[in-house]
Design a protein around this motif. Structure first.
Motif, PDB file in Angstrom:
ATOM      1  N   HIS A  42      80.497  65.282 -19.406  1.00 25.52           N
ATOM      2  CA  HIS A  42      80.367  64.691 -21.156  1.00 25.52           C
ATOM      3  C   HIS A  42      80.885  65.952 -21.953  1.00 25.52           C
ATOM      4  O   HIS A  42      80.733  66.893 -21.413  1.00 25.52           O
ATOM      5  CB  HIS A  42      79.052  64.133 -20.962  1.00 25.52           C
ATOM      6  CG  HIS A  42      78.073  65.051 -21.477  1.00 25.52           C
ATOM      7  ND1 HIS A  42      77.619  65.927 -22.445  1.00 25.52           N
ATOM      8  CD2 HIS A  42      77.024  65.411 -20.348  1.00 25.52           C
ATOM      9  CE1 HIS A  42      76.576  66.833 -22.042  1.00 25.52           C
ATOM     10  NE2 HIS A  42      76.164  66.439 -20.781  1.00 25.52           N
ATOM     11  N   TRP A  51      78.479  58.253 -19.168  1.00 26.19           N
ATOM     12  CA  TRP A  51      79.441  57.550 -17.983  1.00 26.19           C
ATOM     13  C   TRP A  51      78.781  56.324 -17.087  1.00 26.19           C
ATOM     14  O   TRP A  51      79.369  55.824 -16.340  1.00 26.19           O
ATOM     15  CB  TRP A  51      79.568  58.553 -16.969  1.00 26.19           C
ATOM     16  CG  TRP A  51      80.428  60.150 -17.686  1.00 26.19           C
ATOM     17  CD1 TRP A  51      79.956  61.155 -18.071  1.00 26.19           C
ATOM     18  CD2 TRP A  51      81.985  59.923 -17.859  1.00 26.19           C
ATOM     19  NE1 TRP A  51      81.111  61.839 -18.342  1.00 26.19           N
ATOM     20  CE2 TRP A  51      82.085  61.227 -18.403  1.00 26.19           C
ATOM     21  CE3 TRP A  51      82.890  58.823 -17.750  1.00 26.19           C
ATOM     22  CZ2 TRP A  51      83.627  61.494 -18.883  1.00 26.19           C
ATOM     23  CZ3 TRP A  51      84.263  59.143 -18.133  1.00 26.19           C
ATOM     24  CH2 TRP A  51      84.433  60.346 -18.732  1.00 26.19           C
ATOM     25  N   HIS A  98      85.420  63.979 -20.576  1.00 19.81           N
ATOM     26  CA  HIS A  98      85.618  63.463 -22.064  1.00 19.81           C
ATOM     27  C   HIS A  98      85.424  64.251 -23.091  1.00 19.81           C
ATOM     28  O   HIS A  98      84.626  65.259 -23.140  1.00 19.81           O
ATOM     29  CB  HIS A  98      84.526  62.421 -22.127  1.00 19.81           C
ATOM     30  CG  HIS A  98      84.419  61.639 -23.488  1.00 19.81           C
ATOM     31  ND1 HIS A  98      83.485  61.843 -24.449  1.00 19.81           N
ATOM     32  CD2 HIS A  98      85.349  61.066 -24.273  1.00 19.81           C
ATOM     33  CE1 HIS A  98      83.787  61.285 -25.508  1.00 19.81           C
ATOM     34  NE2 HIS A  98      84.728  60.726 -25.571  1.00 19.81           N
ATOM     35  N   SER A  99      86.362  64.324 -24.258  1.00 20.28           N
ATOM     36  CA  SER A  99      86.258  65.225 -25.319  1.00 20.28           C
ATOM     37  C   SER A  99      86.138  66.635 -25.057  1.00 20.28           C
ATOM     38  O   SER A  99      87.074  67.155 -24.433  1.00 20.28           O
ATOM     39  CB  SER A  99      85.007  64.722 -26.012  1.00 20.28           C
ATOM     40  OG  SER A  99      84.866  65.206 -27.301  1.00 20.28           O
ATOM     41  N   TYR A 119      91.508  63.052 -17.954  1.00 18.90           N
ATOM     42  CA  TYR A 119      91.040  63.384 -19.396  1.00 18.90           C
ATOM     43  C   TYR A 119      91.224  62.226 -20.263  1.00 18.90           C
ATOM     44  O   TYR A 119      91.873  61.496 -20.400  1.00 18.90           O
ATOM     45  CB  TYR A 119      92.289  64.518 -20.063  1.00 18.90           C
ATOM     46  CG  TYR A 119      92.295  65.733 -19.304  1.00 18.90           C
ATOM     47  CD1 TYR A 119      91.756  67.090 -20.120  1.00 18.90           C
ATOM     48  CD2 TYR A 119      93.123  66.116 -18.117  1.00 18.90           C
ATOM     49  CE1 TYR A 119      91.729  68.324 -19.460  1.00 18.90           C
ATOM     50  CE2 TYR A 119      93.457  67.062 -17.488  1.00 18.90           C
ATOM     51  CZ  TYR A 119      92.639  68.421 -18.220  1.00 18.90           C
ATOM     52  OH  TYR A 119      92.771  69.658 -17.549  1.00 18.90           O
ATOM     53  N   VAL A 120      89.744  62.115 -21.053  1.00 23.91           N
ATOM     54  CA  VAL A 120      89.551  60.930 -21.687  1.00 23.91           C
ATOM     55  C   VAL A 120      89.337  61.171 -22.975  1.00 23.91           C
ATOM     56  O   VAL A 120      88.359  61.798 -23.510  1.00 23.91           O
ATOM     57  CB  VAL A 120      88.523  60.087 -21.033  1.00 23.91           C
ATOM     58  CG1 VAL A 120      88.004  58.781 -21.726  1.00 23.91           C
ATOM     59  CG2 VAL A 120      88.378  59.887 -19.591  1.00 23.91           C
ATOM     60  N   ALA A 122      90.298  63.849 -24.610  1.00 23.39           N
ATOM     61  CA  ALA A 122      89.832  65.022 -24.186  1.00 23.39           C
ATOM     62  C   ALA A 122      90.792  66.274 -24.502  1.00 23.39           C
ATOM     63  O   ALA A 122      92.026  66.167 -24.861  1.00 23.39           O
ATOM     64  CB  ALA A 122      89.351  65.422 -22.731  1.00 23.39           C
ATOM     65  N   SER A 199      92.987  57.709 -26.800  1.00 24.07           N
ATOM     66  CA  SER A 199      92.247  56.664 -27.801  1.00 24.07           C
ATOM     67  C   SER A 199      92.973  56.451 -29.107  1.00 24.07           C
ATOM     68  O   SER A 199      93.030  57.600 -29.988  1.00 24.07           O
ATOM     69  CB  SER A 199      90.585  57.047 -28.001  1.00 24.07           C
ATOM     70  OG  SER A 199      90.035  57.012 -26.805  1.00 24.07           O
ATOM     71  N   LEU A 231      85.298  55.667 -22.867  1.00 27.15           N
ATOM     72  CA  LEU A 231      84.557  55.452 -21.713  1.00 27.15           C
ATOM     73  C   LEU A 231      83.491  54.314 -21.600  1.00 27.15           C
ATOM     74  O   LEU A 231      83.021  53.754 -20.629  1.00 27.15           O
ATOM     75  CB  LEU A 231      83.882  56.717 -21.169  1.00 27.15           C
ATOM     76  CG  LEU A 231      82.966  57.517 -22.041  1.00 27.15           C
ATOM     77  CD1 LEU A 231      82.313  58.748 -21.173  1.00 27.15           C
ATOM     78  CD2 LEU A 231      83.722  58.061 -23.309  1.00 27.15           C
ATOM     79  N   ILE A 238      89.236  52.689 -18.436  1.00 25.00           N
ATOM     80  CA  ILE A 238      88.979  54.023 -18.154  1.00 25.00           C
ATOM     81  C   ILE A 238      88.771  54.272 -16.054  1.00 25.00           C
ATOM     82  O   ILE A 238      89.393  55.180 -15.629  1.00 25.00           O
ATOM     83  CB  ILE A 238      87.892  54.972 -18.553  1.00 25.00           C
ATOM     84  CG1 ILE A 238      88.018  54.923 -20.013  1.00 25.00           C
ATOM     85  CG2 ILE A 238      87.443  56.147 -18.038  1.00 25.00           C
ATOM     86  CD1 ILE A 238      89.450  55.317 -20.633  1.00 25.00           C
TER      87      ILE A 238
END
Length: 250
Positions: A42, A51, A98-99, A119-120, A122, A199, A231, A238
């Motif tokens: 996270h 998650w 993420h991020s 990578y979300v 990120a 995103s 997410l 995702i």
């Protein structure tokens, strides 16, 4: 047509990205090794529970999913926390961030158990890169103005958290200022299959910066019409990307 300094800098970086991708000789990420394990990390203003929606879906698909509790202290300590979890995996593992935790994925992704990276929305720096300097070449996202520090402890003000980060989550967990000064010493995406979820409605990381980083690494990329926390708001998309990174679906 006139070009201001920011536009000129962005154009230079875009050109560099094209050169990097060309030099790697790949417009798409290689096929990933089939994996049954997924480790998720996270970012700054959340904890491991963010998650939960994705984990439930991964488990339903028969995968072993583990969420790392990021200490939010320094980058080396955050990387070490992920590496301890990675060491416990019994085979090929997809590492997902993420991020801010994209920094962790980029560094810890060199672990031998990691077969691919996701990578979300990120950060995805290169080795030794100053991410803050890179981000400044793109328009500043609204959430950045809401970060305040009480000494060395950073947090988002309530208005920024509700408006620009996630309106349906509990209060943000604070992080140490030292965490933001760390730089990655290696870039796992240069040698491992990589995937990226952009995103498109992100107000925490500029979506065009996300696109730049995804293109630079030659990642298989999807775009999700979502805020920074795709997410949670779009767990199906995702999860599908993670399953693809695990070699579980085309």
């Amino acid at each position: 047509m006139t070009m201001n300094r920011r536009t000129f800098s962005a154009a230079l970086i875009a050109g560099a990205a094209a050169s990097l991708i060309s030099a790697r000789g790949s417009a798409a990420t290689p096929a990933p090794i089939k994996a049954r394990n997924v480790v998720l990390v996270h970012g700054l203003f959340a904890d491991g529970s963010c998650w939960s929606e994705v984990i439930a879906r991964l488990q339903a698909a028969g995968l072993n999913a583990t969420s790392v509790q990021n200490p939010l202290t320094t980058l080396p300590e955050a990387v070490a926390s992920a590496e301890r979890v990675l060491a416990r995996q019994d085979g090929p593992t997809v590492l997902v961030g993420h991020s801010f935790s994209g920094m962790i994925v980029t560094e810890a992704g060199m672990h031998p158990n990691v077969s691919s990276l996701v990578y979300v929305a990120a950060r995805a720096p290169d080795a030794g890169e100053d991410y803050a300097a890179l981000a400044k070449t793109f328009p500043t996202p609204p959430a950045s103005a809401g970060i305040v520090f009480d000494g060395d402890e950073g947090r988002l003000i309530e208005a920024a958290f509700l408006r620009d980060f996630a309106g349906d989550l509990p209060d943000a967990k604070p992080f140490n200022k030292a965490l933001l000064t760390g730089k990655t010493t290696q870039a796992a995406w240069r040698s491992k299959p990589s995937f990226y979820a952009v995103s498109t409605e992100d107000r925490t990381i500029n979506p065009d910066l996300e696109r730049f980083m995804a293109k630079r690494m030659g990642a298989k990329t999807i775009e999700v019409k979502a805020s920074h926390l795709s997410l949670i708001s779009h767990p199906d998309e995702i999860t599908s990307l993670i399953l693809e990174a695990a070699g579980q679906q085309a």
